[in-house]
Enzyme design. Structure first.
Site, PDB file in Angstrom:
ATOM      1  N   LYS A  83     -58.300-104.055 -14.604  1.00 61.83           N
ATOM      2  CA  LYS A  83     -57.647-105.042 -15.474  1.00 61.83           C
ATOM      3  C   LYS A  83     -56.990-104.346 -16.657  1.00 61.83           C
ATOM      4  O   LYS A  83     -55.922-104.746 -17.099  1.00 61.83           O
ATOM      5  CB  LYS A  83     -58.613-106.134 -15.928  1.00 61.83           C
ATOM      6  CG  LYS A  83     -59.606-105.697 -16.971  1.00 61.83           C
ATOM      7  CD  LYS A  83     -59.824-106.727 -18.073  1.00 61.83           C
ATOM      8  CE  LYS A  83     -60.902-106.239 -19.014  1.00 61.83           C
ATOM      9  NZ  LYS A  83     -60.538-105.862 -20.345  1.00 61.83           N
ATOM     10  N   ASN A  84     -57.598-103.268 -17.170  1.00 60.47           N
ATOM     11  CA  ASN A  84     -57.003-102.633 -18.349  1.00 60.47           C
ATOM     12  C   ASN A  84     -55.712-101.881 -18.028  1.00 60.47           C
ATOM     13  O   ASN A  84     -54.908-101.626 -18.917  1.00 60.47           O
ATOM     14  CB  ASN A  84     -58.016-101.717 -19.045  1.00 60.47           C
ATOM     15  CG  ASN A  84     -59.064-102.526 -19.795  1.00 60.47           C
ATOM     16  OD1 ASN A  84     -58.911-103.739 -19.961  1.00 60.47           O
ATOM     17  ND2 ASN A  84     -60.128-101.871 -20.233  1.00 60.47           N
ATOM     18  N   CYS A 121     -63.465-108.873 -33.199  1.00 59.53           N
ATOM     19  CA  CYS A 121     -63.977-109.312 -31.897  1.00 59.53           C
ATOM     20  C   CYS A 121     -65.482-109.381 -31.966  1.00 59.53           C
ATOM     21  O   CYS A 121     -66.068-109.137 -33.010  1.00 59.53           O
ATOM     22  CB  CYS A 121     -63.446-108.428 -30.779  1.00 59.53           C
ATOM     23  SG  CYS A 121     -64.423-107.013 -30.444  1.00 59.53           S
ATOM     24  N   ARG A 164     -61.539-104.669 -34.896  1.00 58.09           N
ATOM     25  CA  ARG A 164     -60.769-103.803 -33.994  1.00 58.09           C
ATOM     26  C   ARG A 164     -59.345-103.778 -34.552  1.00 58.09           C
ATOM     27  O   ARG A 164     -58.508-104.568 -34.140  1.00 58.09           O
ATOM     28  CB  ARG A 164     -60.821-104.331 -32.554  1.00 58.09           C
ATOM     29  CG  ARG A 164     -62.179-104.077 -31.909  1.00 58.09           C
ATOM     30  CD  ARG A 164     -62.258-104.641 -30.516  1.00 58.09           C
ATOM     31  NE  ARG A 164     -61.442-103.945 -29.551  1.00 58.09           N
ATOM     32  CZ  ARG A 164     -61.249-104.377 -28.307  1.00 58.09           C
ATOM     33  NH1 ARG A 164     -61.829-105.481 -27.906  1.00 58.09           N
ATOM     34  NH2 ARG A 164     -60.477-103.704 -27.482  1.00 58.09           N
ATOM     35  N   ASP A 183     -66.955 -98.554 -22.311  1.00 58.75           N
ATOM     36  CA  ASP A 183     -67.043 -99.744 -21.453  1.00 58.75           C
ATOM     37  C   ASP A 183     -68.179 -99.651 -20.425  1.00 58.75           C
ATOM     38  O   ASP A 183     -68.401-100.597 -19.665  1.00 58.75           O
ATOM     39  CB  ASP A 183     -65.704 -99.992 -20.737  1.00 58.75           C
ATOM     40  CG  ASP A 183     -64.620-100.409 -21.707  1.00 58.75           C
ATOM     41  OD1 ASP A 183     -64.953-100.814 -22.834  1.00 58.75           O
ATOM     42  OD2 ASP A 183     -63.424-100.322 -21.347  1.00 58.75           O
ATOM     43  N   ARG A 199     -63.643-112.670 -17.349  1.00 65.16           N
ATOM     44  CA  ARG A 199     -62.423-112.086 -17.921  1.00 65.16           C
ATOM     45  C   ARG A 199     -62.055-110.780 -17.220  1.00 65.16           C
ATOM     46  O   ARG A 199     -60.883-110.403 -17.195  1.00 65.16           O
ATOM     47  CB  ARG A 199     -62.619-111.785 -19.405  1.00 65.16           C
ATOM     48  CG  ARG A 199     -62.714-113.012 -20.259  1.00 65.16           C
ATOM     49  CD  ARG A 199     -62.817-112.647 -21.707  1.00 65.16           C
ATOM     50  NE  ARG A 199     -61.666-111.839 -22.135  1.00 65.16           N
ATOM     51  CZ  ARG A 199     -61.420-111.486 -23.373  1.00 65.16           C
ATOM     52  NH1 ARG A 199     -62.234-111.862 -24.337  1.00 65.16           N
ATOM     53  NH2 ARG A 199     -60.364-110.759 -23.674  1.00 65.16           N
TER      54      ARG A 199
END
Ligand code: EPU
Length: 421
Positions: free
Chosen positions: A22-23, A116, A121, A305, A397
């Protein structure tokens, strides 16, 4: 709001295919704003952040068609350059439209992303780099308004290596007049994927994969097709699912070299890893994991992550380990939830000290962000009895059909639709 109900203690077995990252997709999709035409992408994960980006691009005038992980984006008819709060508040990566809109249309208004779940951020590096490229930037009523007749090449040396700031700056520099040198650029694979896509659009970028990039701006870019790389974080998460449940599973994943730091830590913990072309087998059958310290770093270091998932794994390891996050020093909202499952974790500043326990016990736990949720699912897979992971919209997400993948591997996990009051 959906929840997962997991009955812990089932061994996993079999093979699972890793989805697109996704990134990467979130970086490549806004790049279509740099051209006028039909762009097709393969291997795009069907996760909510991608739907959010599609909605934002549609708001700007892009038309989209998304089926079976193939995404078509037509950027021929951009109608406005305004990314409002309702879109940006849902997803910080929305800020990726800033660089391309400014470079192509000389104007962009993008709502300022707030903090966030795990603290501030900032996007100062994005804005400073765009100013160096000649943008005039003002902050007005919570919006970033950026203007420039035409951007010009510049020397940019980032104080901190930032994925987002690097992506935004490259997307601006490709249409600037003259050459830009970007130093301390992020070298994450998602940035390489973006650079390669931009090159297929006609951009001139050298130094790809290194921390110094040279971008020679061109007058226009053509529409192009791109392929999203495999998701290294999903791959790492599922490997830990194999390790924590003491199972033997295989993952099908094309970019094994992107996973170096995670594979090396898994091996240190005692897991047996075998690589065969695009297959990684992890065999942790009857292996008691050793406690292994981890400290997150920019690529190719251990990814932030994967920090939460590693902590989950270490909760049942032999001995004491420490996990430090040097990228996001406050990203530990999973710790109190893992403690609810019986983990022994102490948090000291940006470090978690994990004292391995013999077992976890099922409980209700709350997702707080994407990777934290993944760590709770991992905990649930091994906890005695029933674990309910609430608010899994965070997980939705970024993980494509995660419960289907885990079920196919033999986990006892079920999605329940719930209404929260
Ligand atoms: N930073 C600044 N100023 C900036 C930008 C970043 O100080 O203008 C700092 C950040 O506070 C952080 C560090 O730089 O300490 C690195 O942040 P980066 O900009 O690289 O993060 P990002 O681009 O906002 C992407 C991923 C994140 C991932 C980070 C780090 C996307 C859409 N997001 O965020 O992914 O954690 O890089 O690798 O690519 C996730 O997928 O769960 C996720 C949060």
């Amino acid at each position: 709001m959906d929840k997962f109900v997991i009955e812990g203690g089932y061994k996993l077995k079999g093979r699972v295919k890793i989805s697109g990252a996704k990134n990467s997709a979130l970086a490549l999709m806004p790049a279509v704003l740099l051209n006028n035409g039909i762009n097709r992408f393969e291997n795009v994960p069907e996760v909510n952040d991608i739907f959010t980006m599609i909605k934002l691009l549609k708001h700007l005038g892009v038309s989209a068609n998304f089926e079976n992980n193939n995404l078509e984006l037509n950027s021929s008819n951009i109608t406005n350059q305004d990314a409002p709060y309702e879109h940006v508040k849902k997803m910080r990566a929305s800020v990726y439209v800033l660089g391309p809109l400014l470079a192509k249309y000389g104007y962009a208004k993008v709502s300022m992303p707030g903090g966030c779940a795990w603290g501030p951020r900032p996007i100062n590096l994005h804005l400073e780099a765009l100013e160096k490229l000649g943008a005039q930037i003002i902050l007005d009523g919570g919006d970033i308004i950026a203007k420039a007749d035409r951007l010009h090449g510049a020397n940019i040396n980032f104080d901190i290596s930032s994925v987002g700031a690097t992506g935004n700056t490259i997307m601006a520099a490709v249409l600037a007049k003259g050459e830009s040198k970007i130093q301390n650029a992020a070298i994450e694979p998602e940035i390489t994927n973006l650079c390669e896509y931009l090159i297929s659009m006609g951009a001139k970028i050298e130094g790809i994969g290194s921390s110094t990039l040279f971008v020679d701006g061109v007058d226009e870019l053509n529409a192009a097709n791109g392929e999203i790389i495999g998701d290294r974080i999903e791959a790492g998460t599922l490997l830990i699912a194999g390790a924590i449940t003491k199972s033997k599973i295989e993952i099908e994943y094309n970019n094994i070299n992107h996973l170096g730091a995670v594979l090396s830590k898994l091996k240190d913990s005692g897991a047996k890893i075998t690589i065969n072309n695009n297959l990684i087998e992890i065999d942790s059958s009857n292996i008691d994991a050793k406690s292994i310290d981890v400290s997150t770093a920019i690529y190719p270091g251990f990814p932030t992550d994967m920090q939460a998932q590693w902590i989950s794994y270490m909760t049942l390891a032999n001995g004491t380990s420490t996990v430090s996050d040097n990228i996001y020093t406050d990203r530990f909202s999973h710790v109190p939830e893992l403690i609810r499952l019986g983990a022994n974790i102490e948090r000291v500043n940006n470090m978690a000290i994990i004292r391995g326990v013999k077992k976890l016990k099922g409980a209700k736990v709350m997702s707080t962000d994407l990777r934290a949720s993944a760590s709770l699912v991992l905990g649930g897979l091994v906890a005695d009895g029933k674990t309910e992971v609430l608010r899994i919209y965070h997980l939705d997400r970024g993980y494509e059909k995660i419960e289907e993948k885990l079920s196919r591997l033999g986990a006892n996990i079920e999605r329940i639709k719930t209404v929260e009051f």
